[in-house]
Scaffold this active site. Structure first.
Site, mmCIF file in Angstrom:
data_model
loop_
_atom_site.group_PDB
_atom_site.id
_atom_site.type_symbol
_atom_site.label_atom_id
_atom_site.label_comp_id
_atom_site.label_asym_id
_atom_site.label_seq_id
_atom_site.Cartn_x
_atom_site.Cartn_y
_atom_site.Cartn_z
ATOM 1 N N GLU A 70 0.836 -1.194 0.000
ATOM 2 C CA GLU A 70 0.000 0.000 0.000
ATOM 3 C C GLU A 70 0.876 1.251 0.000
ATOM 4 O O GLU A 70 1.858 1.324 0.731
ATOM 5 C CB GLU A 70 -0.842 -0.048 1.287
ATOM 6 C CG GLU A 70 -1.718 1.127 1.541
ATOM 7 C CD GLU A 70 -2.344 1.068 2.943
ATOM 8 O OE1 GLU A 70 -3.129 1.957 3.267
ATOM 9 O OE2 GLU A 70 -2.037 0.115 3.710
ATOM 10 N N ASP B 30 14.267 -1.123 14.409
ATOM 11 C CA ASP B 30 15.059 -0.072 13.728
ATOM 12 C C ASP B 30 14.248 1.230 13.755
ATOM 13 O O ASP B 30 14.021 1.872 12.739
ATOM 14 C CB ASP B 30 15.335 -0.510 12.281
ATOM 15 C CG ASP B 30 16.402 0.353 11.604
ATOM 16 O OD1 ASP B 30 17.049 1.174 12.285
ATOM 17 O OD2 ASP B 30 16.568 0.214 10.372
HETATM 18 P P1 ADP Z 1 14.971 1.454 2.775
HETATM 19 O O1 ADP Z 1 14.596 0.022 3.057
HETATM 20 O O2 ADP Z 1 15.809 1.613 1.554
HETATM 21 O O3 ADP Z 1 15.545 2.186 3.966
HETATM 22 P P2 ADP Z 1 12.357 2.640 3.251
HETATM 23 O O4 ADP Z 1 11.433 1.506 3.527
HETATM 24 O O5 ADP Z 1 12.830 3.393 4.465
HETATM 25 O O6 ADP Z 1 13.600 2.181 2.380
HETATM 26 O O7 ADP Z 1 11.590 3.619 2.265
HETATM 27 C C1 ADP Z 1 12.176 4.422 1.239
HETATM 28 C C2 ADP Z 1 11.352 5.712 1.075
HETATM 29 O O8 ADP Z 1 9.990 5.407 0.770
HETATM 30 C C3 ADP Z 1 11.309 6.568 2.340
HETATM 31 O O9 ADP Z 1 11.278 7.924 1.961
HETATM 32 C C4 ADP Z 1 9.996 6.168 2.987
HETATM 33 O O10 ADP Z 1 9.456 7.221 3.753
HETATM 34 C C5 ADP Z 1 9.102 5.891 1.771
HETATM 35 N N1 ADP Z 1 8.115 4.813 2.046
HETATM 36 C C6 ADP Z 1 8.366 3.598 2.577
HETATM 37 N N2 ADP Z 1 7.254 2.831 2.592
HETATM 38 C C7 ADP Z 1 6.271 3.601 2.056
HETATM 39 C C8 ADP Z 1 4.884 3.379 1.785
HETATM 40 N N3 ADP Z 1 4.298 2.194 2.057
HETATM 41 N N4 ADP Z 1 4.170 4.386 1.238
HETATM 42 C C9 ADP Z 1 4.765 5.566 0.938
HETATM 43 N N5 ADP Z 1 6.066 5.849 1.149
HETATM 44 C C10 ADP Z 1 6.818 4.878 1.700
#
Ligand code: ADP
Length: 300
Positions: A99, A207
């Site tokens: 989502e 984390d």
């Molecule tokens: P990584 O595993 O590379 O650290 P993240 O899961 O932290 O990546 O997410 C990468 C980017 O996408 C971040 O800016 C985060 O805020 C955004 N993000 C992560 N999951 C979602 C989501 N389900 N919907 C919208 N934005 C998301």
């Protein structure tokens, strides 16, 4: 139930949303440390969020799936709904599709609710998340790009020693001189005195820095990108204080529902030593001083 795995992004879209649904646009989302991220705009007008990495790192997403599913299973706090995962050989990527969370406005009430919800998550029954023993997880996972070992153990201090600090110290030996290696061993030997067993084990995010929660359009916190395992709840709270704190409302609300065990502030740096040493191992010597000064402080 495990997610269905697909052989391409297009197959995943069709399998989840219907045969006639196509990808209209693919917009890069910035902000990730480890993975690429994008927002797919679908012909059905839905937006979906996709994280991707090389094919050899497909296990990152199996681990993330299990972590998000465990948090969701507690029924206490929002996580993005998971749609599918897979390996797209044409694009040369592995992926996890979920989502898309549209960012809303955070408020003090959002942080208060977040504190209550995290306390509820930390109070949830954990027996289904570890196969035997009290602490650990159903599988190993990752903290950033580093492997995180989750072999079940009966004691928290034993778990934190063998599955958290020891492997990070071992990897950091290339930065340590002989004195520091000896100090690290002394610290590990003293952990039974420095740490305490929790009143009950908790599923923790693992984390929990400010980049790993989002505030959605309803103003609710949504946990993302976990390194989840069953441990001591205060390790999650310590991480929220490592790179700047969350708002006071969050901590007040958390403590209303789940008071901290006495002496937490003396233990905080030991929990965060795990993350700092991991940063040293992943990102280099900029973290060496913080790591060695903490080891010296607690090595006795
Ligand atoms: P990584 O595993 O590379 O650290 P993240 O899961 O932290 O990546 O997410 C990468 C980017 O996408 C971040 O800016 C985060 O805020 C955004 N993000 C992560 N999951 C979602 C989501 N389900 N919907 C919208 N934005 C998301």
């Amino acid at each position: 139930m495990a997610l269905v795995s697909y052989g391409s992004l297009e197959a995943a879209i069709k399998g989840c949303f219907g045969e006639d649904v196509r990808i209209e646009d693919n917009r890069y989302v910035s902000g990730g440390d480890i993975n690429d991220a994008s927002c797919l705009l679908l012909s059905s007008n839905r937006k979906v969020f996709v994280k991707s990495n090389s094919i050899k790192n497909a296990d990152f997403f199996d681990a993330e799936e299990k972590g998000l599913a465990a948090i969701a299973a507690t029924g206490t706090i929002k996580t993005p709904k998971l749609f599918s995962k897979g390996v797209d050989r044409v694009r040369g990527i592995s992926f996890l599709m979920m989502e898309m969370i549209d960012a809303g406005r955070g408020s003090e009430d959002s942080m208060r609710a977040f504190g209550h919800e995290l306390a509820a998550m930390h109070s949830a029954d954990t027996s289904r998340f570890v196969n035997f023993g009290k602490f650990g997880f159903v599988r190993d996972n990752y903290i950033g790009a580093s492997k995180q070992i989750n072999t079940p153990k009966d004691t928290w201090t034993g778990f934190f020693r063998q599955c958290r600090l020891e492997p990070q110290f071992k990897a950091a030996e290339r930065y340590f001189d002989k004195d520091m290696i000896r100090a690290a061993v002394r610290l590990l030997d003293r952990l039974d005195d420095l740490l305490v067993e929790p009143d009950h084990p908790s599923l923790i995010h693992g984390d929990l820095w400010s980049g790993n929660y989002l505030i959605d359009a309803q103003g609710s916190a949504v946990l993302i990108d976990p390194a989840a395992y069953v441990g001591h709840a205060e390790a999650d709270i310590a991480m929220t204080e490592l790179f700047g704190r969350f708002s006071d409302r969050f901590y007040d609300a958390y403590r209303e529902k789940k008071p901290m065990q006495e002496g937490y502030s003396d233990r905080r740096q030991i929990y965060n030593l795990y993350h700092l040493t991991n940063h040293l191992n992943l990102f280099g010597a900029g973290y060496l001083h913080s790591v060695t000064s903490t080891i010296r402080r607690y090595a006795g």
